[in-house]
Design a protein around this motif. Structure first.
Motif, PDB file in Angstrom:
ATOM      1  N   GLY A 168       0.830  -1.197   0.000  1.00 58.50           N
ATOM      2  CA  GLY A 168       0.000   0.000   0.000  1.00 58.50           C
ATOM      3  C   GLY A 168       0.863   1.245   0.000  1.00 58.50           C
ATOM      4  O   GLY A 168       2.085   1.184   0.146  1.00 58.50           O
ATOM      5  N   ARG A 169       0.199   2.384  -0.184  1.00 56.11           N
ATOM      6  CA  ARG A 169       0.886   3.654  -0.074  1.00 56.11           C
ATOM      7  C   ARG A 169       1.127   3.950   1.396  1.00 56.11           C
ATOM      8  O   ARG A 169       0.233   3.767   2.239  1.00 56.11           O
ATOM      9  CB  ARG A 169       0.049   4.775  -0.706  1.00 56.11           C
ATOM     10  N   VAL A 170       2.331   4.389   1.731  1.00 57.20           N
ATOM     11  CA  VAL A 170       2.722   4.570   3.125  1.00 57.20           C
ATOM     12  C   VAL A 170       1.737   5.469   3.869  1.00 57.20           C
ATOM     13  O   VAL A 170       1.383   5.203   5.024  1.00 57.20           O
ATOM     14  CB  VAL A 170       4.152   5.140   3.205  1.00 57.20           C
ATOM     15  N   LYS A 171       1.255   6.518   3.209  1.00 60.34           N
ATOM     16  CA  LYS A 171       0.372   7.468   3.891  1.00 60.34           C
ATOM     17  C   LYS A 171      -0.964   6.860   4.296  1.00 60.34           C
ATOM     18  O   LYS A 171      -1.676   7.424   5.140  1.00 60.34           O
ATOM     19  CB  LYS A 171       0.142   8.706   3.015  1.00 60.34           C
ATOM     20  N   HIS A 172      -1.317   5.722   3.698  1.00 61.25           N
ATOM     21  CA  HIS A 172      -2.587   5.082   4.028  1.00 61.25           C
ATOM     22  C   HIS A 172      -2.407   3.839   4.894  1.00 61.25           C
ATOM     23  O   HIS A 172      -3.395   3.187   5.237  1.00 61.25           O
ATOM     24  CB  HIS A 172      -3.329   4.689   2.746  1.00 61.25           C
ATOM     25  N   MET A 173      -1.162   3.508   5.243  1.00 66.57           N
ATOM     26  CA  MET A 173      -0.903   2.291   6.007  1.00 66.57           C
ATOM     27  C   MET A 173      -0.836   2.583   7.503  1.00 66.57           C
ATOM     28  O   MET A 173      -0.414   3.658   7.921  1.00 66.57           O
ATOM     29  CB  MET A 173       0.390   1.626   5.524  1.00 66.57           C
ATOM     30  N   THR A 174      -1.256   1.600   8.307  1.00 66.34           N
ATOM     31  CA  THR A 174      -1.252   1.745   9.759  1.00 66.34           C
ATOM     32  C   THR A 174      -0.739   0.459  10.404  1.00 66.34           C
ATOM     33  O   THR A 174      -0.759  -0.618   9.795  1.00 66.34           O
ATOM     34  CB  THR A 174      -2.670   2.027  10.299  1.00 66.34           C
ATOM     35  N   LEU A 175      -0.313   0.575  11.657  1.00 66.35           N
ATOM     36  CA  LEU A 175       0.117  -0.602  12.404  1.00 66.35           C
ATOM     37  C   LEU A 175      -1.040  -1.568  12.631  1.00 66.35           C
ATOM     38  O   LEU A 175      -0.830  -2.780  12.802  1.00 66.35           O
ATOM     39  CB  LEU A 175       0.718  -0.178  13.749  1.00 66.35           C
ATOM     40  N   ALA A 176      -2.262  -1.052  12.613  1.00 61.36           N
ATOM     41  CA  ALA A 176      -3.431  -1.922  12.793  1.00 61.36           C
ATOM     42  C   ALA A 176      -3.521  -2.964  11.683  1.00 61.36           C
ATOM     43  O   ALA A 176      -4.024  -4.071  11.910  1.00 61.36           O
ATOM     44  CB  ALA A 176      -4.707  -1.086  12.834  1.00 61.36           C
TER      45      ALA A 176
END
Length: 405
Positions: A168-176
């Motif tokens: 994914g794009r880093v800005k849309h990725m989360t640790l969740a």
């Protein structure tokens, strides 16, 4: 191997605009890592699954590199059609007469090239997609629930040595997202970011519960009618708002008793089918059709109708803006249009649905629409449909009634 011409890919028949692209850096990373893993593991295509390929960039680049028999799942009808169009435009699949124009490949039906055999097979998110798969390439979805359903499906049906590569794009990725993957896989490792995208590698599928976690169900009691109406909504992971009633739909439901009785009623962009289900429950003689471009929404709506005992009275179809329905075939259209295209805010999605409603409504038919008041669609509705009046307004949402001229 020649460089794949990503720049030639189109989003058609989806919305096309200068700020909307048919591929991104994540696609390229998934292709590069996928080809490396395929080479290391001796895979030629049949044991490779691609999920969430927006407009075909991943699938077609793998095909161009010689992979055959790929299994593919795309949620959106527009994405499925774009993949078929792009494959034909690049000469990667052809119709039997060789004219280079490919119709949308239906789930379970292979798209082929006469010289190279089966190239890819579309599937729904099911056992046929994943049984025996040893490599899964995934464009990460926005919703954690959708990722949970996909991860469970891979762990449930794929081979024991399957490797899942999610990007994914880093800005849309989360640790969740890592946490969700960890529930289904023993090892989850995020990779170093490249070109503002990142891959996550997961393997070691865990044991799964006997029953898949989706669809989930929730029962709602609606009191804005002469008699309370009880409706159960079912939702797969990719369905907007899950089994809840989103705020816009609830505002339209609050005035649904004002919508006239009609012979054919269409819930356009139906989501989990709340509007269609409630109308069918309160108008038992009406023919109700619910349609959505999302396969997850369609599966959810079908489960909703079954849960409410009205599956035999509501037709649910997977389609792009009702494109397969006849002109002037609906007496009433119910619509809660989206204002996002993927992760981009874009009102063109609503405009396409307004245009579809104009085609589908019979003369004198009515479009009942709910939208965020800040979007001020009344003028556009008047231009595309006909005379439009405000029926209801809350602090955030407006409901209008448009008469097909």
């Amino acid at each position: 191997m020649s460089e794949f011409p990503y720049e030639r890919l189109r989003r058609f028949p989806d919305v096309e605009a200068s700020n909307l692209q048919a591929h991104d850096a994540t696609d390229l990373l998934l292709v590069d890592r996928g080809l490396d893993l395929a080479a290391d593991r001796g895979l030629t295509g049949a044991e490779i699954v691609v999920i969430g390929d927006g407009y075909g960039a991943i699938t077609l680049a793998l095909m161009d590199a010689g992979m055959a028999g790929l299994r593919v799942h795309q949620d959106l009808a527009t994405g499925r059609r774009a993949l078929a169009h792009n494959a034909a435009a690049l000469g990667l699949v052809r119709t039997p007469d060789g004219d280079g124009v490919s119709a949308e490949a239906e789930p379970g039906r292979a798209a082929s090239h006469p010289e190279s055999g089966t190239r890819f097979v579309p599937h729904e998110l099911d056992a046929e997609l994943l049984t025996g798969a040893r490599l899964v390439l995934l464009q990460l979805p926005k919703a954690l629930a959708e990722l949970e359903e996909i991860a469970d499906a891979v762990a449930r049906w794929a081979a024991d040595d399957v490797v899942l590569v999610a990007g994914g794009r880093v800005k849309h990725m989360t640790l969740a997202q890592n946490d969700v993957l960890t529930r289904s896989f023993a090892r989850v490792q995020a990779q170093r970011a490249e070109r503002k995208s990142r891959l996550i590698i997961a393997d070691g599928p865990r044991d799964v519960p006997e029953t898949p976690p989706f669809p989930v169900r929730e029962t709602h009691v609606l009191t804005a009618f002469a008699e309370p109406v009880e409706v159960t909504l079912a939702a797969h992971g990719g369905a907007f708002a899950g089994a809840r009633i989103d705020i816009g739909t609830r505002v339209l439901l609050d005035v649904l008793d004002r919508v006239p009785s009609a012979g054919v009623v269409l819930d356009l962009g139906c989501g989990t089918g709340a509007l269609a289900a409630v109308y069918a429950l309160t108008h038992p003689d009406a023919r109700v059709i619910a349609t959505d471009r999302s396969a997850a929404a369609v599966a959810s709506a079908r489960a909703t109708m079954a849960a409410d005992g009205i599956a035999d009275r509501v037709q649910v179809t997977h389609d792009d803006a009702g494109s397969e329905l006849p002109d002037a075939s609906a007496d009433v259209v119910l619509l809660n249009p989206p204002f996002h295209l993927g992760t981009s805010v874009h009102t063109a999605a609503a405009t396409r649905l307004f245009e579809a409603a104009a085609r589908l409504l019979a003369p004198g038919g009515e479009l009942w629409t709910v939208y965020n008041s800040a979007l001020a669609y009344k003028g556009e509705l008047t231009r595309l449909i006909g005379p439009t009046e405000q029926v209801h307004r809350t602090a955030k949402f407006t409901v209008t009634r448009s008469i097909r001229a």
